[in-house]
Design a protein around this motif. Structure first.
Motif, PDB file in Angstrom:
ATOM      1  N   ASN A  93       0.841  -1.177   0.000  1.00 37.58           N
ATOM      2  CA  ASN A  93       0.000   0.000   0.000  1.00 37.58           C
ATOM      3  C   ASN A  93       0.871   1.220   0.000  1.00 37.58           C
ATOM      4  N   ASP A 118      -5.060   0.146  -0.112  1.00 38.92           N
ATOM      5  CA  ASP A 118      -5.588  -0.071   1.243  1.00 38.92           C
ATOM      6  C   ASP A 118      -5.198   1.033   2.217  1.00 38.92           C
ATOM      7  N   ARG A 119      -4.665   2.099   1.688  1.00 37.73           N
ATOM      8  CA  ARG A 119      -4.209   3.178   2.568  1.00 37.73           C
ATOM      9  C   ARG A 119      -5.415   3.869   3.207  1.00 37.73           C
ATOM     10  N   PRO A 120      -5.418   4.026   4.547  1.00 37.74           N
ATOM     11  CA  PRO A 120      -6.565   4.716   5.158  1.00 37.74           C
ATOM     12  C   PRO A 120      -6.658   6.171   4.691  1.00 37.74           C
ATOM     13  N   LYS A 121      -7.886   6.647   4.610  1.00 38.61           N
ATOM     14  CA  LYS A 121      -8.115   8.051   4.228  1.00 38.61           C
ATOM     15  C   LYS A 121      -7.913   8.954   5.445  1.00 38.61           C
ATOM     16  N   ASP A 157      -8.661  11.979   7.998  1.00 35.26           N
ATOM     17  CA  ASP A 157      -9.896  12.613   8.481  1.00 35.26           C
ATOM     18  C   ASP A 157     -10.075  13.953   7.777  1.00 35.26           C
ATOM     19  N   PRO A 166      -1.942   8.775   6.156  1.00 33.88           N
ATOM     20  CA  PRO A 166      -3.245   8.680   5.478  1.00 33.88           C
ATOM     21  C   PRO A 166      -3.340   9.731   4.377  1.00 33.88           C
ATOM     22  N   ASP A 190      -8.828  13.150   0.948  1.00 33.96           N
ATOM     23  CA  ASP A 190      -9.805  12.831  -0.094  1.00 33.96           C
ATOM     24  C   ASP A 190      -9.742  13.908  -1.189  1.00 33.96           C
TER      25      ASP A 190
END
Ligand code: SF4
Ligand code: SF4
Length: 336
Positions: free
Chosen positions: A13, A87-90, A92, A130, A133
């Motif tokens: 990732n 799979d990298r977390p977004k 906040d 992370p 977006d």
């Protein structure tokens, strides 16, 4: 179509864990050697006049080769659809108070200076963090092109494989610097400096982040920042840039030592110098950004570390209450 498939292994990732195949369409290849010159990890070697991926396992999918190939003869595909960062977390979303603060800064800059373009929020996302977006463009852009697009209102996140300029990509810590750029050789080839000593010096004197310490660059209009910026860029006329310098000195009286060269303007002068020194810098632009974007000949660039923004905004408000309108009204013109 004659193709060579070269297997390669890279990032999970992180881009390094994804596996890549490099395809070269030899029917389209003109044997120019640019892929060999620009691959930052020396995957290619010219053999019998044609490029061969002799070290495919080193490939990490930056797509610099594909971006530089003049005949689009190279494709770099990740295997099994395992896209980098899948799979990298977004990250906040920004807290509301930050969103409001950046909107207020943007409005103050635009209203008092009379800016035509949006101030731009710049974030360099450290490796492994992370990701915000923010859309990744389909096309490859130079970093300077992404900045110019952000001033017009576009939000852009670019990992290494969306960057089109090998110089800026390495300077900003997304890849290694290709050997022929590091040695200065390519600057001589492209007639940008007199000799190899001058080219080496120019490369050595500019700052450069450690390779692969940054996963992506993010540029957005300041009033729609999606993540905490480290630097704010303002595209300005000289008079507007002057008021920004004065706003920064309003409470301290300090003069500025600016660092500009005409080489690597947006990556080095507008972004990395403010990022690494914590000081405001002014750039006249570089031949690259002027040749590859619609920036006007009458415009220059100011890079401001985000920590200086509260002082600059406060100083600008003070100057905007009297000094700026008086100066613009030409109150010191002699009677005609
Ligand atoms: S950059 Fe493209 S055209 Fe040039 S040698 Fe490499 S594959 Fe061939
Ligand atoms: S330039 Fe990037 S994508 Fe192309 S072979 Fe080298 S590492 Fe792989």
């Amino acid at each position: 179509m004659t193709t060579i498939d070269q297997s390669a292994s890279i990032a999970a990732n992180t881009p390094r864990e994804v596996h890549y195949d490099v395809h070269i369409d030899l029917d389209s290849c003109t044997a120019c050697g640019l892929c060999e010159a620009f691959c930052p990890v020396d995957v290619f070697e010219m053999q019998g006049g044609l490029p061969v991926a002799v070290q495919p396992d080193l490939c990490w999918g930056c797509e610099t080769c594909a971006g530089q190939c003049p005949t689009a003869a190279i494709r770099v595909n990740c295997r099994e659809g395992a896209a980098p960062f899948a799979d990298r977390p977004k990250a906040d979303p920004l807290p509301t108070e930050k969103v409001e603060l950046y909107r207020e800064w943007s409005k103050t800059l635009k209203d008092i200076l009379g800016l035509r373009w949006n101030p731009v929020a710049i974030s360099l996302i450290p490796a492994g963090d992370p990701l915000p977006d923010v859309p990744i463009p389909k096309e490859r852009l130079r970093y300077c092109q992404s900045l110019m697009a952000a001033r017009r209102g576009r939000s852009i996140m670019m990992p290494a494989n969306r960057h089109a300029c090998p110089d800026g990509t390495a300077i900003l810590g997304l890849t290694e610097l290709p050997a022929k750029l590091a040695s200065g050789e390519l600057y001589i080839l492209f007639h940008k400096l007199h000799d190899i000593e001058a080219a080496k010096r120019m490369v050595l004197e500019r700052p450069c982040l450690e390779p692969r310490t940054i996963d992506a660059t993010v540029v957005t209009p300041l009033d729609s920042a999606a993540t905490e910026p480290q630097v704010i860029a303002v595209v300005a006329q000289p008079e507007q840039a002057m008021w920004l310098l004065m706003s920064s000195s309003y409470y301290s009286g300090l003069r500025h030592e600016l660092n500009a060269s005409g080489y690597n303007a947006q990556c080095v002068e507008t972004t990395l110098l403010p990022y690494t020194t914590g000081k405001l810098n002014v750039s006249f632009g570089c031949y690259g950004c002027r040749a590859s974007s619609d920036v006007g000949d009458d415009l220059m660039f100011v890079g401001i570390p985000v920590d200086l923004m509260p002082t600059i905004i406060a100083g600008l408000r003070e100057l905007g209450s009297r000094a700026i309108p008086q100066s613009r009204n030409k109150i010191y013109l002699p009677p005609m």
